[in-house]
Scaffold this motif. Structure first.
Motif, PDB file in Angstrom:
ATOM      1  N   ALA A 294      -0.829  32.335   1.596  1.00  0.00           N
ATOM      2  CA  ALA A 294       0.070  33.399   2.060  1.00  0.00           C
ATOM      3  C   ALA A 294       0.306  33.305   3.570  1.00  0.00           C
ATOM      4  N   LEU A 295      -0.785  33.109   4.324  1.00  0.00           N
ATOM      5  CA  LEU A 295      -0.670  33.025   5.780  1.00  0.00           C
ATOM      6  C   LEU A 295       0.057  31.751   6.207  1.00  0.00           C
ATOM      7  N   GLY A 296      -0.159  30.683   5.450  1.00  0.00           N
ATOM      8  CA  GLY A 296       0.540  29.415   5.729  1.00  0.00           C
ATOM      9  C   GLY A 296       2.040  29.558   5.543  1.00  0.00           C
ATOM     10  N   LEU A 297       2.447  30.255   4.473  1.00  0.00           N
ATOM     11  CA  LEU A 297       3.882  30.476   4.245  1.00  0.00           C
ATOM     12  C   LEU A 297       4.478  31.307   5.374  1.00  0.00           C
ATOM     13  N   GLU A 298       3.714  32.309   5.822  1.00  0.00           N
ATOM     14  CA  GLU A 298       4.183  33.156   6.919  1.00  0.00           C
ATOM     15  C   GLU A 298       4.333  32.331   8.207  1.00  0.00           C
ATOM     16  N   ALA A 345      20.078  26.572  -2.126  1.00  0.00           N
ATOM     17  CA  ALA A 345      19.216  27.115  -1.060  1.00  0.00           C
ATOM     18  C   ALA A 345      17.830  26.474  -1.037  1.00  0.00           C
ATOM     19  N   ILE A 346      17.416  25.848  -2.151  1.00  0.00           N
ATOM     20  CA  ILE A 346      16.043  25.298  -2.232  1.00  0.00           C
ATOM     21  C   ILE A 346      15.930  24.021  -1.399  1.00  0.00           C
ATOM     22  N   ALA A 347      14.896  23.992  -0.536  1.00  0.00           N
ATOM     23  CA  ALA A 347      14.663  22.830   0.336  1.00  0.00           C
ATOM     24  C   ALA A 347      13.518  21.964  -0.150  1.00  0.00           C
ATOM     25  N   CYS A 348      12.453  22.602  -0.689  1.00  0.00           N
ATOM     26  CA  CYS A 348      11.310  21.823  -1.182  1.00  0.00           C
ATOM     27  C   CYS A 348      10.538  22.633  -2.209  1.00  0.00           C
ATOM     28  N   PHE A 349       9.666  21.962  -2.922  1.00  0.00           N
ATOM     29  CA  PHE A 349       8.953  22.538  -4.054  1.00  0.00           C
ATOM     30  C   PHE A 349       7.457  22.341  -3.821  1.00  0.00           C
ATOM     31  N   TRP A 405      -2.807  26.077   8.565  1.00  0.00           N
ATOM     32  CA  TRP A 405      -2.276  25.122   9.559  1.00  0.00           C
ATOM     33  C   TRP A 405      -1.838  23.839   8.856  1.00  0.00           C
ATOM     34  N   GLU A 406      -2.607  23.430   7.846  1.00  0.00           N
ATOM     35  CA  GLU A 406      -2.239  22.241   7.056  1.00  0.00           C
ATOM     36  C   GLU A 406      -0.930  22.481   6.313  1.00  0.00           C
ATOM     37  N   ILE A 407      -0.761  23.702   5.796  1.00  0.00           N
ATOM     38  CA  ILE A 407       0.469  24.046   5.074  1.00  0.00           C
ATOM     39  C   ILE A 407       1.663  23.960   6.029  1.00  0.00           C
ATOM     40  N   LYS A 408       1.516  24.574   7.195  1.00  0.00           N
ATOM     41  CA  LYS A 408       2.612  24.526   8.176  1.00  0.00           C
ATOM     42  C   LYS A 408       2.919  23.090   8.595  1.00  0.00           C
ATOM     43  N   LYS A 409       1.865  22.317   8.830  1.00  0.00           N
ATOM     44  CA  LYS A 409       2.025  20.926   9.288  1.00  0.00           C
ATOM     45  C   LYS A 409       2.838  20.114   8.269  1.00  0.00           C
ATOM     46  N   LYS A 410       2.468  20.248   6.958  1.00  0.00           N
ATOM     47  CA  LYS A 410       3.142  19.444   5.931  1.00  0.00           C
ATOM     48  C   LYS A 410       4.577  19.927   5.676  1.00  0.00           C
ATOM     49  N   VAL A 411       4.797  21.234   5.798  1.00  0.00           N
ATOM     50  CA  VAL A 411       6.170  21.763   5.666  1.00  0.00           C
ATOM     51  C   VAL A 411       7.040  21.193   6.792  1.00  0.00           C
ATOM     52  N   GLN A 413       6.541  18.472   8.508  1.00  0.00           N
ATOM     53  CA  GLN A 413       6.681  17.027   8.301  1.00  0.00           C
ATOM     54  C   GLN A 413       7.765  16.735   7.263  1.00  0.00           C
ATOM     55  N   LEU A 414       7.749  17.495   6.173  1.00  0.00           N
ATOM     56  CA  LEU A 414       8.723  17.265   5.102  1.00  0.00           C
ATOM     57  C   LEU A 414      10.138  17.618   5.565  1.00  0.00           C
ATOM     58  N   PHE A 415      10.258  18.752   6.283  1.00  0.00           N
ATOM     59  CA  PHE A 415      11.589  19.162   6.753  1.00  0.00           C
ATOM     60  C   PHE A 415      12.145  18.170   7.775  1.00  0.00           C
ATOM     61  N   GLY A 416      11.243  17.482   8.479  1.00  0.00           N
ATOM     62  CA  GLY A 416      11.701  16.507   9.479  1.00  0.00           C
ATOM     63  C   GLY A 416      11.984  15.130   8.900  1.00  0.00           C
ATOM     64  N   ASP A 417      11.715  14.932   7.612  1.00  0.00           N
ATOM     65  CA  ASP A 417      11.844  13.603   7.002  1.00  0.00           C
ATOM     66  C   ASP A 417      13.132  13.522   6.182  1.00  0.00           C
ATOM     67  N   GLN A 418      14.227  13.129   6.834  1.00  0.00           N
ATOM     68  CA  GLN A 418      15.513  13.029   6.135  1.00  0.00           C
ATOM     69  C   GLN A 418      15.500  11.929   5.078  1.00  0.00           C
ATOM     70  N   ASN A 419      14.704  10.901   5.335  1.00  0.00           N
ATOM     71  CA  ASN A 419      14.643   9.768   4.403  1.00  0.00           C
ATOM     72  C   ASN A 419      14.147  10.197   3.024  1.00  0.00           C
ATOM     73  N   MET A 420      13.148  11.094   3.019  1.00  0.00           N
ATOM     74  CA  MET A 420      12.606  11.573   1.744  1.00  0.00           C
ATOM     75  C   MET A 420      13.674  12.332   0.956  1.00  0.00           C
ATOM     76  N   ARG A 421      14.480  13.092   1.670  1.00  0.00           N
ATOM     77  CA  ARG A 421      15.562  13.840   1.002  1.00  0.00           C
ATOM     78  C   ARG A 421      16.594  12.874   0.402  1.00  0.00           C
ATOM     79  N   ILE A 422      16.881  11.791   1.132  1.00  0.00           N
ATOM     80  CA  ILE A 422      17.852  10.794   0.638  1.00  0.00           C
ATOM     81  C   ILE A 422      17.310  10.118  -0.623  1.00  0.00           C
ATOM     82  N   ILE A 423      16.002   9.747  -0.606  1.00  0.00           N
ATOM     83  CA  ILE A 423      15.383   9.113  -1.782  1.00  0.00           C
ATOM     84  C   ILE A 423      15.412  10.074  -2.967  1.00  0.00           C
ATOM     85  N   SER A 424      15.108  11.363  -2.701  1.00  0.00           N
ATOM     86  CA  SER A 424      15.116  12.372  -3.771  1.00  0.00           C
ATOM     87  C   SER A 424      16.494  12.488  -4.414  1.00  0.00           C
ATOM     88  N   GLN A 425      17.534  12.471  -3.588  1.00  0.00           N
ATOM     89  CA  GLN A 425      18.904  12.586  -4.102  1.00  0.00           C
ATOM     90  C   GLN A 425      19.301  11.357  -4.918  1.00  0.00           C
TER      91      GLN A 425
END
Length: 454
Positions: A294-298, A345-349, A405-411, A413-425
């Motif tokens: 919960a705190l990580g999402l916040e 609207a969904i960015a990640c799962f 902090w780990e949750i925030k860090k990985k979120v 990292q994922l939002f900054g990785d455009q390549n992963m989004r391209i592979i997903s698409q």
């Protein structure tokens, strides 16, 4: 020609009922009548969870139920006890149900085939006995199916004993092209607690694999591009996935009522901005880990849609998330997941990596943050992160917790990785082509339908 009447029987758990219901609607669209047989316990939940808009009159899928062998007060999440009860009582109940259906209307309505969940493969014995067709559908990955096909080889190679228990710690590989698997993370070892429970689950899976050889049809909810190595290791497995829901009768396979208000909430969010958090039907958090999540999402400062089941933990957990509901957060008991993941609207799962959720995410081009809980989920995570490269895993801290902090860090990292989004698409496009007319999954399904109707 009489309408073909197919009986479909899932293992009594959300992750099995859902894909087999999608399959049933697909069979119905191809002109089959379907009787969908849940346990009485699951049947009650499915009926209670049905959306008011569902009118079964238009459906060629009829719901039926038989006892699971447990008493009203017994804990159905105790899978070893459930497995033994199923073997004791369900085969005779299923046979009686089929004979009762066959005797109605002078036999014009008789069952012509059984499509059984791999985890209910004992039903093929009933099909064999009654002289009707039988087929298997595997709702998990082809890789896990291939693992179960090769259980004897693991014993012969000295990796585990005849009860499925590890002989020594370490990793093994089913084939050079498949990811390594930790022997302690096999579906029968992981998170089932004591050794007796592990042995029971292994015994049950072994029995199902013996029954599986009573049919030539091993259908699987996957595609050839997602799991080429597993499918070449076991060429008998026929990919027909991913199985998608029928919009008309969408809530028919759910054990919780879907909260559709989250779709209106998503409509108000910017494109590609929302973190979707859902851990399936079994994951339970201890209060400490729940609070860190919960705190990580916040901490991410991003809008989030979070599915918190009523039975996901202690009473404090049920009340706790209300503090986080507000402008940025939306918390629901259960979500229409395929519709949610399809939303712009969904960015990640953030997912437990159950196979259905994995299929839901990759077929909609959504990158993952992986948080596996037990059974096959740990191996599915390997595919998401290491093979397909469409997700990231979380690391535990010294206390065995995934910190805020780990949750925030990985979120971040994922939002900054455009390549992963391209592979997903790109992966999404491959899967759409597979299930479209002329695609391999579609052609395989048509071959199966042809066999059913012969």
């Amino acid at each position: 020609m009489n309408l073909k009447h197919v009986l479909v029987i899932p293992f009594p758990a959300q992750g099995h009922v859902n894909p087999l219901m999608h399959l049933s609607h697909k069979l119905a669209q191809h002109g089959c009548k379907v009787t969908f047989v849940n346990t009485e316990f699951i049947h009650k939940r499915v009926v209670n969870a049905m959306n008011e808009k569902v009118n079964l009159e238009g459906s060629k899928v009829e719901l039926a139920s038989i006892p699971d062998g447990l008493g009203p007060q017994d804990d159905r999440s105790n899978q070893p006890a459930l497995a033994l009860a199923i073997l004791r009582t369900m085969p005779s109940s299923l046979e009686k149900l089929i004979r009762d259906i066959d005797s109605v209307d002078g036999g014009s309505n008789r069952i012509t085939a059984i499509v059984s969940d791999l985890n209910m493969a004992w039903a093929l014995e009933i099909a064999h006995k009654l002289g009707i067709k039988g087929a298997l559908i595997n709702p998990s990955s082809a890789a896990v199916f291939a693992l179960q096909v090769n259980m004897q080889k693991l014993i012969d190679d000295g990796i585990m004993d005849s009860n499925g228990l590890p002989i020594k710690k370490g990793k093994f590989q089913l084939s050079p092209e498949m990811p390594m698997m930790d022997i302690e993370n096999t579906p029968w070892c992981n998170n089932f607690g004591d050794l007796t429970s592990q042995k029971t689950i292994y015994y049950y899976i072994s029995k199902m694999m013996q029954h599986s050889h009573l049919t030539d049809w091993w259908l699987s909810n996957t595609t050839s591009e997602l799991e080429p190595a597993a499918l070449s290791l076991c060429p008998k497995i026929t990919p027909i996935g991913p199985l998608m829901e029928s919009t008309e009768f969408r809530s028919l396979g759910q054990l919780w009522e879907e909260d559709l208000s989250c779709l209106n909430w998503l409509n108000q969010q910017p494109p590609c901005s929302v973190i979707y958090v859902a851990f399936g039907s079994f994951t339970v958090f201890d209060p400490r880990q729940f609070e860190e999540l919960a705190l990580g999402l916040e901490l991410t400062n991003m809008p989030f849609l979070w599915v918190v089941r009523e039975d996901s933990g202690s009473k404090t957990e049920i009340a706790y998330p209300n503090e986080f509901q507000g402008v940025r957060g939306k918390i629901v008991r259960w979500a229409p997941q395929q519709l949610v993941l399809n939303h712009p609207a969904i960015a990640c799962f953030v997912s437990h990596c159950g196979w259905n959720s994995t299929m839901d995410g990759v077929s909609r081009g959504v990158p993952f943050l992986c948080w596996p809980y037990y059974a096959d989920q740990l191996y599915n995570k390997n595919y998401i992160c290491d093979v397909w490269k469409v997700g990231l895993g979380f690391d535990l801290d010294q206390k065995g917790i995934i910190s805020r902090w780990e949750i925030k860090k990985k979120v971040d990292q994922l939002f900054g990785d455009q390549n992963m989004r391209i592979i997903s698409q790109k992966m999404k496009e491959v899967i759409i082509n597979n299930t479209a007319e002329g695609g391999q999954s579609s052609e395989n399904f048509n071959r199966f339908i042809k066999w059913l109707k012969e």
